[in-house]
Write an enzyme that holds these catalytic residues in place. Sequence first.
Site, mmCIF file in Angstrom:
data_model
loop_
_atom_site.group_PDB
_atom_site.id
_atom_site.type_symbol
_atom_site.label_atom_id
_atom_site.label_comp_id
_atom_site.label_asym_id
_atom_site.label_seq_id
_atom_site.Cartn_x
_atom_site.Cartn_y
_atom_site.Cartn_z
ATOM 1 N N SER A 71 0.851 -1.189 0.000
ATOM 2 C CA SER A 71 0.000 0.000 0.000
ATOM 3 C C SER A 71 0.879 1.228 0.000
ATOM 4 C CB SER A 71 -0.904 0.008 1.244
ATOM 5 O OG SER A 71 -1.508 1.267 1.434
ATOM 6 N N TYR A 100 -1.647 -0.127 10.696
ATOM 7 C CA TYR A 100 -1.771 -0.599 9.318
ATOM 8 C C TYR A 100 -0.502 -0.267 8.539
ATOM 9 C CZ TYR A 100 -3.430 -0.993 4.493
ATOM 10 O OH TYR A 100 -3.556 -1.322 3.163
#
Length: 253
Positions: free
Chosen positions: A149, A162
């Site tokens: 990501s 995250y």
Amino acid sequence: MNTKLNGTTAIITGASSGIGEATAIELVAHGATVAVVARRKERLDGLVAKIEASGGTAVAIEADITDRAQAENAVQTVVDRFGRLDILINNAGLMLLGQVIDTDVEEWERMIAVNQNGLLYMTKAALPHLLEAGKNELRGVADIVNISSIAGRQAWANFGPYSMTKFGVNGFTESLRQEVTQKQVRVGVLEPGAVATELVSHNTDEVMDAVNESNVIPVPLQPEDIAESIAYMVTRTPRSSIAELWAMPTSQV
């Protein structure tokens, strides 16, 4: 149908929706046989039926890859059935956002289990077979693609744990790439921004309102955009060796 991946077998985790589902359809369009792995068996069965109706070959494997034994069994099931493994797409992921002070530690543990442990278990189990495929004359290369990501490269408020998992994915990918590139296994990573998938649906409205106010998540990409990028990575013509690459004139590299 494109034939660049004819004869190859690919495993795709997190394939019951979103990027994983789109990638399965895309790789089949290039000639690959795909094993789609996730916990939601009914979704996988629907995907397999869709692929078979289009003339492709696919198998659904229900597995929780955060359990090492299930991850290992998923890989072995594919190899036993198709006799080889050429491509691993580590796509399964979980994104639970929020302020560190407010979020539940169990949410962090769930993300670590999926985003990092599951990826590690699948890679460890698949790697011997990928190394073998890399020596095979069919393509002379095998591929691992890890879906990270943009949050694995830049951190924002509400993304802390995250981001930690995705920074870890990036580091692991680069380390593994250095270990196996000269053994004809290509290791790549994709770092998408926002993609229109179910990933954000696990967060509360309050958390998403805070994230949206910061303009961190723009107009999203579509899963098919990422699938096309993955297909590009795994269908490139391989160099015969790293030594050959370095021996080429700079203008040809």
